[in-house]
Design a protein around this motif. Structure first.
Motif, PDB file in Angstrom:
ATOM      1  N   PHE A  81      -0.993   0.015  -5.822  1.00  0.00           N
ATOM      2  CA  PHE A  81      -2.102   0.907  -5.488  1.00  0.00           C
ATOM      3  C   PHE A  81      -1.670   2.332  -5.153  1.00  0.00           C
ATOM      4  CE2 PHE A  81      -3.960  -3.299  -4.540  1.00  0.00           C
ATOM      5  CZ  PHE A  81      -5.092  -3.217  -5.329  1.00  0.00           C
ATOM      6  N   ASP A 115      -0.270  -6.323  -3.044  1.00  0.00           N
ATOM      7  CA  ASP A 115      -1.200  -5.326  -2.504  1.00  0.00           C
ATOM      8  C   ASP A 115      -0.668  -4.557  -1.303  1.00  0.00           C
ATOM      9  OD1 ASP A 115      -1.403  -7.372  -0.648  1.00  0.00           O
ATOM     10  OD2 ASP A 115      -3.587  -7.398  -0.623  1.00  0.00           O
ATOM     11  N   GLY A 116       0.423  -5.018  -0.670  1.00  0.00           N
ATOM     12  CA  GLY A 116       0.924  -4.310   0.503  1.00  0.00           C
ATOM     13  C   GLY A 116       2.122  -4.986   1.117  1.00  0.00           C
ATOM     14  N   HIS A 168      -6.989   2.671   0.935  1.00  0.00           N
ATOM     15  CA  HIS A 168      -5.613   2.608   1.427  1.00  0.00           C
ATOM     16  C   HIS A 168      -5.688   2.399   2.939  1.00  0.00           C
ATOM     17  CE1 HIS A 168      -4.417   4.130  -2.486  1.00  0.00           C
ATOM     18  NE2 HIS A 168      -5.408   4.996  -2.353  1.00  0.00           N
ATOM     19  N   THR A 169      -5.025   1.357   3.430  1.00  0.00           N
ATOM     20  CA  THR A 169      -5.222   0.931   4.813  1.00  0.00           C
ATOM     21  C   THR A 169      -3.908   0.691   5.529  1.00  0.00           C
ATOM     22  OG1 THR A 169      -7.276  -0.155   4.134  1.00  0.00           O
ATOM     23  CG2 THR A 169      -6.356  -0.819   6.247  1.00  0.00           C
ATOM     24  N   GLY A 183      -2.761   7.978  -0.300  1.00  0.00           N
ATOM     25  CA  GLY A 183      -2.883   7.256  -1.556  1.00  0.00           C
ATOM     26  C   GLY A 183      -3.616   8.128  -2.555  1.00  0.00           C
ATOM     27  N   THR A 238      -0.417   3.248  -2.345  1.00  0.00           N
ATOM     28  CA  THR A 238      -0.535   3.451  -0.902  1.00  0.00           C
ATOM     29  C   THR A 238       0.849   3.762  -0.346  1.00  0.00           C
ATOM     30  OG1 THR A 238      -2.324   1.831  -0.880  1.00  0.00           O
ATOM     31  CG2 THR A 238      -1.344   2.413   1.250  1.00  0.00           C
ATOM     32  N   THR A 239       0.945   4.846   0.433  1.00  0.00           N
ATOM     33  CA  THR A 239       2.228   5.295   0.968  1.00  0.00           C
ATOM     34  C   THR A 239       2.100   5.547   2.460  1.00  0.00           C
ATOM     35  OG1 THR A 239       2.736   6.336  -1.153  1.00  0.00           O
ATOM     36  CG2 THR A 239       4.023   7.061   0.732  1.00  0.00           C
ATOM     37  N   ASN A 244       3.557   1.539  -2.120  1.00  0.00           N
ATOM     38  CA  ASN A 244       3.107   0.333  -2.800  1.00  0.00           C
ATOM     39  C   ASN A 244       2.973   0.618  -4.295  1.00  0.00           C
ATOM     40  OD1 ASN A 244       0.420  -1.131  -3.874  1.00  0.00           O
ATOM     41  ND2 ASN A 244       1.593  -2.492  -2.552  1.00  0.00           N
ATOM     42  N   TRP A 291      -1.678  -1.730   3.169  1.00  0.00           N
ATOM     43  CA  TRP A 291      -2.102  -2.301   1.903  1.00  0.00           C
ATOM     44  C   TRP A 291      -3.128  -1.407   1.219  1.00  0.00           C
ATOM     45  CZ3 TRP A 291      -3.831  -4.015   6.606  1.00  0.00           C
ATOM     46  CH2 TRP A 291      -5.208  -4.096   6.806  1.00  0.00           C
ATOM     47  N   GLY A 292      -3.291  -1.675  -0.055  1.00  0.00           N
ATOM     48  CA  GLY A 292      -4.360  -1.079  -0.839  1.00  0.00           C
ATOM     49  C   GLY A 292      -5.257  -2.194  -1.330  1.00  0.00           C
ATOM     50  N   LEU A 313      -0.313   8.080   6.248  1.00  0.00           N
ATOM     51  CA  LEU A 313      -0.958   7.198   5.267  1.00  0.00           C
ATOM     52  C   LEU A 313      -1.634   8.043   4.186  1.00  0.00           C
ATOM     53  CD1 LEU A 313      -1.955   4.309   4.449  1.00  0.00           C
ATOM     54  CD2 LEU A 313      -4.008   4.821   5.797  1.00  0.00           C
TER      55      LEU A 313
END
Length: 149
Positions: A26, A48-49, A121-122, A148, A28-29, A23, A63-64, A146
């Motif tokens: 944020f 966001d995601g 990070h979700t 971030g 987030t990976t 992402n 998403w972050g 996951l």
């Protein structure tokens, strides 16, 4: 190129079709098998995601978000758990949490990593309970990827 990919599949337990999403907003990976989650929803305007769907009813969302409500891993786990009909797994670490359970006849696996800059990070994996043997094998691998900043 096709021959190389075939060799990778035969010679390795890793899936040649793993896809890594990063992402840009944020950081987030996550990595997941895009042969399964092969239908992407349009990305939200706020960036966001993203969300992907599988033909058999599975969904993966990543998403972050800023921790505007000052959640701790424990309070976020409580917040997620209250929306489930039945919680089957809950574990909390210093900077992460996992909650899994049932939302009707759907299994929900929710993992969050508390990163730098107040960002959470979700990832959330949802799938029909009838397919638990298939998706339970994927959940840990996807969740472990996951990350971030």
């Amino acid at each position: 190129m096709l021959v190389l990919l075939t060799g990778v599949v035969v010679g390795s337990a890793a899936m040649a079709s793993d896809y890594t999403y990063a992402n840009p907003r944020f950081g987030t990976t996550i990595t997941f098998p895009d042969a399964i989650f092969n239908e992407a929803d349009p990305e939200p305007e706020n960036g966001d995601g993203a969300r992907w769907r599988a033909a058999d009813g599975g969904e993966l969302a990543v998403w972050g978000e800023y921790n505007a409500l000052d959640f701790t891993p424990s309070t976020l786990a409580d917040f997620i758990a209250k929306d489930l009909d039945k919680v089957t797994y809950r574990k909390v670490g210093a900077r992460w949490m996992v909650v899994s359970g049932f939302d009707g006849d759907v299994i929900v696996y929710h993992r969050a990593e508390f990163g730098s800059g107040g960002v959470i990070h979700t990832m959330e994996l949802r799938y029909p309970a009838a397919l638990n043997q298939h998706y339970d094998r994927l959940a840990g691998k996807i969740a472990d990827s996951l990350i971030g900043p």
